[in-house]
Design a protein around this motif. Structure first.
Motif, PDB file in Angstrom:
ATOM      1  N   THR A 163       0.856  -1.186   0.000  1.00  0.00           N
ATOM      2  CA  THR A 163       0.000   0.000   0.000  1.00  0.00           C
ATOM      3  C   THR A 163       0.888   1.231   0.000  1.00  0.00           C
ATOM      4  O   THR A 163       1.834   1.319   0.798  1.00  0.00           O
ATOM      5  CB  THR A 163      -0.917   0.027   1.232  1.00  0.00           C
ATOM      6  N   VAL A 164       0.591   2.145  -0.874  1.00  0.00           N
ATOM      7  CA  VAL A 164       1.383   3.365  -0.967  1.00  0.00           C
ATOM      8  C   VAL A 164       0.944   4.333   0.124  1.00  0.00           C
ATOM      9  O   VAL A 164      -0.255   4.596   0.297  1.00  0.00           O
ATOM     10  CB  VAL A 164       1.229   4.010  -2.355  1.00  0.00           C
ATOM     11  N   VAL A 165       1.903   4.854   0.849  1.00  0.00           N
ATOM     12  CA  VAL A 165       1.647   5.882   1.853  1.00  0.00           C
ATOM     13  C   VAL A 165       2.131   7.201   1.270  1.00  0.00           C
ATOM     14  O   VAL A 165       3.339   7.397   1.081  1.00  0.00           O
ATOM     15  CB  VAL A 165       2.362   5.571   3.179  1.00  0.00           C
ATOM     16  N   ALA A 166       1.188   8.091   0.960  1.00  0.00           N
ATOM     17  CA  ALA A 166       1.510   9.346   0.291  1.00  0.00           C
ATOM     18  C   ALA A 166       1.259  10.523   1.224  1.00  0.00           C
ATOM     19  O   ALA A 166       0.600  10.405   2.268  1.00  0.00           O
ATOM     20  CB  ALA A 166       0.687   9.493  -0.986  1.00  0.00           C
ATOM     21  N   SER A 167       1.775  11.659   0.821  1.00  0.00           N
ATOM     22  CA  SER A 167       1.574  12.878   1.608  1.00  0.00           C
ATOM     23  C   SER A 167       0.126  13.342   1.462  1.00  0.00           C
ATOM     24  O   SER A 167      -0.374  13.483   0.339  1.00  0.00           O
ATOM     25  CB  SER A 167       2.531  13.969   1.132  1.00  0.00           C
ATOM     26  N   PRO A 168      -0.591  13.605   2.565  1.00  0.00           N
ATOM     27  CA  PRO A 168      -2.000  14.006   2.462  1.00  0.00           C
ATOM     28  C   PRO A 168      -2.186  15.447   2.008  1.00  0.00           C
ATOM     29  O   PRO A 168      -3.283  15.827   1.600  1.00  0.00           O
ATOM     30  CB  PRO A 168      -2.525  13.793   3.877  1.00  0.00           C
ATOM     31  N   LEU A 169      -1.141  16.266   2.094  1.00  0.00           N
ATOM     32  CA  LEU A 169      -1.254  17.672   1.698  1.00  0.00           C
ATOM     33  C   LEU A 169       0.135  18.224   1.426  1.00  0.00           C
ATOM     34  O   LEU A 169       1.148  17.572   1.687  1.00  0.00           O
ATOM     35  CB  LEU A 169      -1.978  18.486   2.781  1.00  0.00           C
ATOM     36  N   ASP A 170       0.174  19.432   0.865  1.00  0.00           N
ATOM     37  CA  ASP A 170       1.452  20.088   0.605  1.00  0.00           C
ATOM     38  C   ASP A 170       2.087  20.505   1.926  1.00  0.00           C
ATOM     39  O   ASP A 170       1.399  21.023   2.826  1.00  0.00           O
ATOM     40  CB  ASP A 170       1.256  21.322  -0.277  1.00  0.00           C
ATOM     41  N   GLY A 171       3.399  20.279   2.020  1.00  0.00           N
ATOM     42  CA  GLY A 171       4.073  20.661   3.247  1.00  0.00           C
ATOM     43  C   GLY A 171       5.516  20.205   3.252  1.00  0.00           C
ATOM     44  O   GLY A 171       6.085  19.867   2.215  1.00  0.00           O
ATOM     45  N   VAL A 172       6.085  20.185   4.455  1.00  0.00           N
ATOM     46  CA  VAL A 172       7.476  19.798   4.658  1.00  0.00           C
ATOM     47  C   VAL A 172       7.512  18.695   5.705  1.00  0.00           C
ATOM     48  O   VAL A 172       6.818  18.781   6.735  1.00  0.00           O
ATOM     49  CB  VAL A 172       8.329  21.004   5.108  1.00  0.00           C
ATOM     50  N   ILE A 173       8.322  17.655   5.440  1.00  0.00           N
ATOM     51  CA  ILE A 173       8.445  16.553   6.396  1.00  0.00           C
ATOM     52  C   ILE A 173       9.117  17.076   7.669  1.00  0.00           C
ATOM     53  O   ILE A 173      10.235  17.602   7.632  1.00  0.00           O
ATOM     54  CB  ILE A 173       9.255  15.391   5.800  1.00  0.00           C
ATOM     55  N   LYS A 174       8.423  16.907   8.789  1.00  0.00           N
ATOM     56  CA  LYS A 174       8.959  17.374  10.069  1.00  0.00           C
ATOM     57  C   LYS A 174       9.709  16.264  10.797  1.00  0.00           C
ATOM     58  O   LYS A 174      10.806  16.493  11.328  1.00  0.00           O
ATOM     59  CB  LYS A 174       7.818  17.898  10.939  1.00  0.00           C
ATOM     60  N   SER A 175       9.149  15.077  10.807  1.00  0.00           N
ATOM     61  CA  SER A 175       9.791  13.977  11.531  1.00  0.00           C
ATOM     62  C   SER A 175       9.304  12.653  10.974  1.00  0.00           C
ATOM     63  O   SER A 175       8.184  12.549  10.461  1.00  0.00           O
ATOM     64  CB  SER A 175       9.492  14.060  13.031  1.00  0.00           C
ATOM     65  N   MET A 176      10.182  11.650  11.072  1.00  0.00           N
ATOM     66  CA  MET A 176       9.840  10.282  10.686  1.00  0.00           C
ATOM     67  C   MET A 176       9.801   9.452  11.963  1.00  0.00           C
ATOM     68  O   MET A 176      10.772   9.410  12.729  1.00  0.00           O
ATOM     69  CB  MET A 176      10.885   9.713   9.714  1.00  0.00           C
ATOM     70  N   HIS A 177       8.683   8.787  12.197  1.00  0.00           N
ATOM     71  CA  HIS A 177       8.499   8.053  13.445  1.00  0.00           C
ATOM     72  C   HIS A 177       8.903   6.584  13.341  1.00  0.00           C
ATOM     73  O   HIS A 177       8.856   5.875  14.356  1.00  0.00           O
ATOM     74  CB  HIS A 177       7.031   8.139  13.881  1.00  0.00           C
ATOM     75  N   VAL A 178       9.264   6.129  12.159  1.00  0.00           N
ATOM     76  CA  VAL A 178       9.641   4.724  11.974  1.00  0.00           C
ATOM     77  C   VAL A 178      10.949   4.664  11.200  1.00  0.00           C
ATOM     78  O   VAL A 178      11.400   5.656  10.614  1.00  0.00           O
ATOM     79  CB  VAL A 178       8.532   3.948  11.218  1.00  0.00           C
TER      80      VAL A 178
END
Length: 452
Positions: A219-234
């Motif tokens: 399953t593809v996990v995509a960005s839900p909106l325009d923005g900047v990646i703040k943190s990766m939890h995994v």
């Protein structure tokens, strides 16, 4: 070097023996024709001798007596090349004595003029036959007087040896392989037959290509909106549960907008309340009441939209699985757009093989074709698989090589191969003769370079 034997001091047999011995010592056709044109003076005194070959059909001039090198564009040589086809028709592949007086009426004027200028009154032509009777060449002697019967017999005898030596010297270059083939024994023929049968054995085409273990249920996990990646939890290849946070987008801009719109809602509500109170006293208050009410509802809708976006800033897993993506540090602070793929959520219970087949090495294979995966961590235990799908067009692989993306399923459903493992896959195609399998790549390269 020519021999010095004259008929006045030596017997005809001695002259013939010397000429034959000189011919047998010739190591090349050029050396043989030089001996014929110069050494034959011992048997027949002549002004000039010419040796012509039958290899070119109508005959080509090879040697002229007294000349070490023959000029191809001299008037004399050009005239001989024009005269010889006509002269050969008069001889009909046989030896003989021809005179200008006898052929004056049928000889073309331009050829007769050259004869009168360069040749004496007659020419004695001797054919050089092979063992099978084919004429390999001719010798044109230009004596001042017709040869005697003894001289004719002597030259006819030596012509047999000249023809034999001519045949041997030319057969080494053109017919040697044929003679060797005729001498091939029965055992060699049997070996050749066995080799031909081996080359016709049907074998299966195959191709080796880099491959990796992937999940067939992702399953593809995509960005839900325009923005900047703040943190990766995994982390990459980390197992996750449904609802577990995966990554978060920076919400600074959204929260600023939320605060501004919230204040705008408060202002719109205050204006609407004031207009409602004035509506009981003045007509102007009643007319602006509907306008202020719509503005307040618009601000509340905008505030609700921002609140919905804030709720989607934190992305969580929709189901259990393993997250597949690149280095988290590459994503931190990276701007993304709506719908851009960030990672994949793979089902580890359905492993498969992703094969990148280079376009230059692809072979014809169908769906359900067998394949084997040789993992780098365990190359001695290949995993069997079957092809499930293949891309229609070639795409650029991660290694930068144009190729086809081929997916395969493991035959053993209980195989436990960790996602991300790499190795080499071998895909089996159609059955073809062994000779085609060996020459397929060389022929493809030859066609690429020559356009054939």
């Amino acid at each position: 070097m020519s021999i010095s034997i004259h008929t006045d001091t030596a017997s005809p047999d001695a002259v013939a023996t010397a000429l034959e011995a000189r011919a047998r010592r010739a190591l090349s056709l050029e050396e043989l024709t030089f001996s014929i044109a110069n050494d034959a003076f011992a048997a027949l005194a002549f002004r000039q001798a010419l040796v012509l070959s039958s290899a070119a059909g109508s005959g080509s001039l090879l040697t002229v007596s007294g000349l070490a090198r023959l000029g191809e564009d001299t008037p004399y040589v050009l005239w001989v090349h024009r005269l010889w086809p006509w002269l050969r028709q008069q001889l009909a592949d046989s030896s003989g004595w021809l005179t200008l007086e006898e052929m004056a009426e049928v000889l073309p004027p331009d050829l007769r003029q050259g004869w009168e200028e360069w040749w004496p009154g007659g020419v004695f032509v001797v054919a050089l036959p092979s063992r099978a009777g084919d004429v390999l060449g001719w010798v044109c002697f230009l004596p001042e007087h017709p040869p005697s019967p003894l001289q004719e017999a002597l030259l006819q005898r030596v012509a047999q040896t000249w023809g034999y030596c001519w045949e041997m010297l030319t057969s080494n270059r053109s017919d040697g392989w044929l003679n060797r083939l005729k001498k091939t024994g029965r055992r060699q023929w049997m070996v050749a037959g066995v080799l031909i049968l081996l080359l016709l054995i049907p074998v299966r085409q195959s191709v080796l290509a880099p491959a990796e273990v992937v999940s067939l249920d992702t399953t593809v996990v995509a960005s839900p909106l325009d923005g900047v990646i703040k943190s990766m939890h995994v982390r990459p290849n980390q197992p996750v549960r449904s609802g577990q946070p995966l990554f978060s987008l920076d919400d600074t801009t959204l929260r600023s907008r939320w605060e501004i719109v919230q204040q705008s809602v408060a202002v719109a509500d205050a204006e609407l309340l004031a207009a409602t109170q004035k509506a009981f006293d003045t007509p102007e208050g009643r007319s602006s009441l509907s306008l202020l009410s719509g503005r307040a509802q618009e601000k509340r809708a905008e505030l609700a939209a921002i609140q919905a976006q804030l709720q989607r800033v934190n992305v969580a897993a929709e189901r259990d699985g393993v997250v597949v993506f690149t280095d988290p540090d590459d994503w931190l602070g990276r701007p993304v757009s709506t719908g851009e793929r960030i990672m994949q959520l793979a089902n580890p219970d359905r492993p498969g093989v992703l094969i990148h087949v280079p376009a230059a090495e692809a072979v014809a294979f169908e769906v359900n074709a067998p394949a084997k995966l040789f993992l780098t961590v365990d190359p001695l235990h290949p995993q069997k698989a079957v092809i499930s799908e293949s891309s229609f067009q070639a795409v650029v692989s991660p290694t930068g090589v144009a190729g086809y993306r081929v997916r395969a399923e493991f035959i053993d459903t209980t195989v436990s191969a960790r996602l991300g493992l790499r190795g080499t896959a071998k895909i089996y195609g159609e059955r073809v003769p062994l000779v085609y399998g060996l020459l397929r790549r060389p022929l493809a390269t030859l066609r690429e370079w020559t356009g054939w």
